[in-house]
Design a protein around this motif. Structure first.
Motif, short mmCIF file in Angstrom:
data_model
loop_
_atom_site.label_atom_id
_atom_site.label_comp_id
_atom_site.label_asym_id
_atom_site.label_seq_id
_atom_site.Cartn_x
_atom_site.Cartn_y
_atom_site.Cartn_z
N ASP A 1 -2.98 -29.64 10.95
CA ASP A 1 -4.32 -29.24 10.63
C ASP A 1 -5.18 -30.03 11.58
O ASP A 1 -6.38 -29.54 11.94
CB ASP A 1 -4.64 -29.06 9.26
CG ASP A 1 -3.67 -28.05 8.54
OD1 ASP A 1 -3.02 -27.02 9.20
OD2 ASP A 1 -3.54 -28.15 7.06
N ILE A 2 -4.94 -31.17 11.47
CA ILE A 2 -6.04 -32.46 11.80
C ILE A 2 -6.11 -32.22 13.35
O ILE A 2 -6.91 -32.22 14.19
CB ILE A 2 -5.71 -33.64 11.36
CG1 ILE A 2 -5.94 -33.69 9.97
CG2 ILE A 2 -6.42 -34.87 12.21
CD1 ILE A 2 -5.20 -35.19 9.23
N LEU A 3 -4.84 -32.18 14.14
CA LEU A 3 -4.73 -32.04 15.45
C LEU A 3 -5.41 -30.72 15.84
O LEU A 3 -5.93 -30.63 16.95
CB LEU A 3 -3.20 -32.20 15.84
CG LEU A 3 -2.45 -33.31 15.57
CD1 LEU A 3 -1.17 -33.45 16.00
CD2 LEU A 3 -3.19 -34.77 16.18
N GLU A 4 -5.10 -29.89 15.14
CA GLU A 4 -6.00 -28.40 15.47
C GLU A 4 -7.61 -28.45 15.56
O GLU A 4 -8.13 -28.14 16.52
CB GLU A 4 -5.47 -27.28 14.60
CG GLU A 4 -5.97 -25.80 15.22
CD GLU A 4 -5.64 -24.57 14.15
OE1 GLU A 4 -6.15 -23.77 14.31
OE2 GLU A 4 -4.78 -25.13 13.26
N ILE A 5 -8.01 -29.23 14.56
CA ILE A 5 -9.45 -29.36 14.31
C ILE A 5 -10.07 -30.37 15.80
O ILE A 5 -10.89 -29.97 16.38
CB ILE A 5 -9.91 -30.15 13.15
CG1 ILE A 5 -9.61 -29.17 12.12
CG2 ILE A 5 -11.19 -30.51 13.04
CD1 ILE A 5 -9.64 -29.74 10.65
N LEU B 1 -21.57 -35.33 14.03
CA LEU B 1 -21.59 -35.17 12.73
C LEU B 1 -20.51 -33.99 12.24
O LEU B 1 -19.98 -34.08 11.13
CB LEU B 1 -23.18 -35.02 12.22
CG LEU B 1 -23.32 -34.51 10.99
CD1 LEU B 1 -23.09 -36.04 10.09
CD2 LEU B 1 -24.86 -34.13 10.84
N ALA B 2 -20.63 -32.74 12.73
CA ALA B 2 -19.77 -31.67 12.41
C ALA B 2 -18.25 -31.92 12.26
O ALA B 2 -17.88 -31.82 11.42
CB ALA B 2 -20.00 -30.44 13.36
N ILE B 3 -17.78 -32.61 13.11
CA ILE B 3 -16.19 -33.00 13.20
C ILE B 3 -16.07 -34.25 11.98
O ILE B 3 -15.12 -33.99 11.29
CB ILE B 3 -15.62 -33.62 14.44
CG1 ILE B 3 -14.04 -33.39 14.38
CG2 ILE B 3 -16.25 -34.82 14.86
CD1 ILE B 3 -13.38 -33.70 15.63
N ARG C 1 -12.59 -30.52 21.32
CA ARG C 1 -12.26 -31.51 22.33
C ARG C 1 -12.24 -32.86 22.35
O ARG C 1 -12.53 -33.57 23.37
CB ARG C 1 -13.36 -30.81 23.57
CG ARG C 1 -13.22 -29.49 23.92
CD ARG C 1 -13.93 -29.22 25.10
NE ARG C 1 -14.15 -27.87 25.43
CZ ARG C 1 -15.15 -26.99 25.10
NH1 ARG C 1 -16.33 -27.72 24.71
NH2 ARG C 1 -15.30 -25.70 25.45
N GLY C 2 -11.65 -33.41 21.18
CA GLY C 2 -11.40 -34.81 20.85
C GLY C 2 -10.21 -34.90 21.51
O GLY C 2 -9.24 -34.09 21.98
N ARG C 3 -9.76 -36.34 21.21
CA ARG C 3 -8.14 -36.76 21.54
C ARG C 3 -7.88 -37.81 20.76
O ARG C 3 -8.58 -38.69 20.15
CB ARG C 3 -8.08 -36.92 23.12
CG ARG C 3 -8.85 -38.06 23.70
CD ARG C 3 -8.95 -38.41 24.89
NE ARG C 3 -9.22 -39.68 25.29
CZ ARG C 3 -8.53 -40.53 26.03
NH1 ARG C 3 -7.39 -40.12 26.53
NH2 ARG C 3 -8.93 -41.56 26.33
#
Length: 165
Positions: free
Chosen positions: A100-104, A132-134, A109-111
Motif C-alpha cells: 500500500d505504501i509503495l503504491e502511494i 503536505l498531501a503525501i 512520483r516519489g522513490r
C-alpha cells in the motif's frame, strides 16, 4: 498571509546571521529557509517563507536592503513561480502494509531510497502542496521521522500561461 521572499546576497560569512537577526529583532518568524549558490559565482539565493501582512513585508524589504551584502530582495508571493521542496520520510513498523505504501509513493512520483525489514525511507520532490498531501496520506502508516528542505522558487518567464501547468 505567508510571503515568499527571494533574496540575492553576496556570498560572505555572516550574511545569513544578519538576516536572521533582523527578523528576530522585529519579532518575525521564518517558516522556511533555503540557501544555495545562485547563477553567478560569489552570489547566493536565499528563499524564505515568512508569515506577515503586506505592510510588514514592505517594511522588512526596506530593512533588508539596509544590510551589507544584500543585492536584491523580491517578494514573489503573487508572481507565477516554479516552487519545489524535498522531503525524506521514514516509515517504521508498517507490517504487511508495504504494498500500500509503495503504491502511494508511486502515485506521488516519489522513490524509495532506503529499505530494511522494518522501515523504509521515501524521497519526494514537488510543490509544497504535494509534500503536505503525501505526508498526510502516509501518516496512518506510522511516520517515524521527517526531514524537509525549505521551499525554493524561481519566477516563470513572462508570457508563459501558468494555468495549464
Amino acid at each position: 498571509m505567508k510571503h515568499t521572499l527571494s533574496v540575492l546576497v553576496e556570498d560572505e560569512s555572516g550574511v545569513l546571521t544578519r538576516i536572521a537577526g533582523l527578523f528576530a529583532r522585529r519579532g518575525f518568524n521564518i517558516d522556511s529557509l533555503a540557501v544555495g549558490p545562485a547563477e553567478h559565482e560569489g552570489i547566493s539565493r536565499i528563499t524564505m517563507v515568512v508569515p506577515a501582512e503586506d505592510k510588514s513585508i514592505d517594511q522588512i524589504t526596506k530593512q533588508l536592503y539596509k544590510l551589507v551584502n544584500i543585492l536584491k530582495v523580491h517578494d514573489i508571493t503573487s508572481i507565477p513561480c516554479v516552487e519545489r521542496e524535498l522531503m525524506l520520510l521514514k516509515i517504521s513498523g508498517f507490517g504487511n502494509k508495504r504494498p500500500d505504501i509503495l503504491e502511494i509513493v508511486q502515485i506521488f512520483r516519489g522513490r524509495v531510497v532506503d529499505l530494511s525489514e522494518n522501515s523504509l525511507i521515501i524521497e519526494v520532490t514537488g510543490d509544497p502542496g504535494k509534500i503536505l498531501a503525501i505526508e498526510q496520506i502516509l501518516k496512518p502508516f506510522g511516520i517515524a521521522e521527517i526531514a524537509r528542505t525549505g521551499k525554493i522558487s524561481l519566477i516563470r518567464e513572462p508570457k508563459i500561461n501558468t494555468e495549464i501547468f
